[in-house]
Design an enzyme around this catalytic site. Structure first.
Site, short mmCIF file in Angstrom:
data_model
loop_
_atom_site.label_atom_id
_atom_site.label_comp_id
_atom_site.label_asym_id
_atom_site.label_seq_id
_atom_site.Cartn_x
_atom_site.Cartn_y
_atom_site.Cartn_z
N HIS A 81 0.26 -11.69 -4.70
CA HIS A 81 0.32 -11.09 -3.36
C HIS A 81 -1.07 -11.01 -2.75
O HIS A 81 -2.08 -11.27 -3.42
CB HIS A 81 0.97 -9.69 -3.43
CG HIS A 81 0.24 -8.70 -4.27
ND1 HIS A 81 0.63 -8.35 -5.54
CD2 HIS A 81 -0.89 -7.98 -4.02
CE1 HIS A 81 -0.19 -7.46 -6.03
NE2 HIS A 81 -1.13 -7.22 -5.14
P1 TYD Z 1 2.30 -4.59 -8.09
O1 TYD Z 1 1.16 -4.18 -7.24
O2 TYD Z 1 3.22 -5.64 -7.59
O3 TYD Z 1 1.73 -5.02 -9.52
P2 TYD Z 1 0.93 -6.35 -9.94
O4 TYD Z 1 -0.13 -6.58 -8.92
O5 TYD Z 1 0.40 -6.03 -11.29
O6 TYD Z 1 1.94 -7.46 -10.00
O7 TYD Z 1 3.13 -3.28 -8.43
C1 TYD Z 1 4.22 -3.29 -9.33
C2 TYD Z 1 5.13 -2.13 -8.98
O8 TYD Z 1 4.44 -0.88 -9.09
C3 TYD Z 1 5.65 -2.18 -7.54
O9 TYD Z 1 6.99 -1.74 -7.56
C4 TYD Z 1 4.81 -1.18 -6.80
C5 TYD Z 1 4.46 -0.16 -7.86
N1 TYD Z 1 3.13 0.46 -7.66
C6 TYD Z 1 3.04 1.79 -7.29
O10 TYD Z 1 4.05 2.49 -7.11
N2 TYD Z 1 1.81 2.35 -7.12
C7 TYD Z 1 0.65 1.62 -7.31
O11 TYD Z 1 -0.47 2.17 -7.15
C8 TYD Z 1 0.78 0.24 -7.68
C9 TYD Z 1 -0.44 -0.61 -7.90
C10 TYD Z 1 2.03 -0.30 -7.84
#
Ligand code: TYD
Length: 157
Positions: free
Chosen positions: A74
């Protein structure tokens, strides 16, 4: 005494605390290291000096149970983050829509700054890695762009 653990990132900090990467809004961060008399290393970061924003949030990503896992996929509209790999290693695949750059991170005193509008995938994450992230804002899903085609359209606007 200041220690400089060898970093094997494929991009160089050139002795600077914050160094630009080839991609737009991407930077390498080099923390300040202090080696104590018992051989331990303190790696120290402060907002402004090492982290180019005020830290509002931090999170860890861990429990990587298989070799070569991936995360990310992303970009953010305005959030800024710095990623550290405290244990293990990974490769950051960064893409600003024009330039792509891969950066290996395997030293806990080095970070990757990911600014706005920079697509990032964390690939080749080693089993047992611990990724530590500091962020400029509280979590908000509205700042995420999770579709690559939408990302390309967004940055053209
Ligand atoms: P995501 O940012 O997509 O993780 P990565 O970059 O490791 O793939 O986040 C994964 C899940 O966690 C998504 O449902 C959003 C949630 N999340 C939170 O609730 N708070 C946060 O601070 C972060 C980073 C993610």
């Amino acid at each position: 005494m200041v220690a400089m653990p060898e970093s094997k990132m494929n991009a160089s900090c050139d002795g600077e605390i914050v160094s630009p990467l080839k991609v737009k809004n991407g930077k390498l961060i080099r923390l300040t290291n202090i080696m104590t008399s018992d051989g331990c290393i303190l790696s120290i970061g402060e907002s402004q000096a090492h982290i180019p924003f005020e830290i509002k949030r931090f999170y860890y990503i861990y429990n990587f149970m298989n070799q070569g896992m991936i995360r990310g996929g992303h970009a953010h509209k305005s959030f800024e983050q710095v990623f550290f790999c405290l244990m293990g290693s990974l490769v950051f695949h960064l893409d600003d829509g024009t330039i792509q750059q891969d950066v290996e991170v395997n030293s806990p005193d080095r970070g990757v700054y990911v600014g706005p509008e920079l697509w990032h995938d964390m690939i080749r994450i080693a089993k047992g890695s611990i990724i530590f992230v500091v962020a400029s804002h509280a979590y908000s899903e509205t700042d995420y762009i999770r579709d690559y085609q939408q990302f390309l359209a967004y940055i053209k606007k």
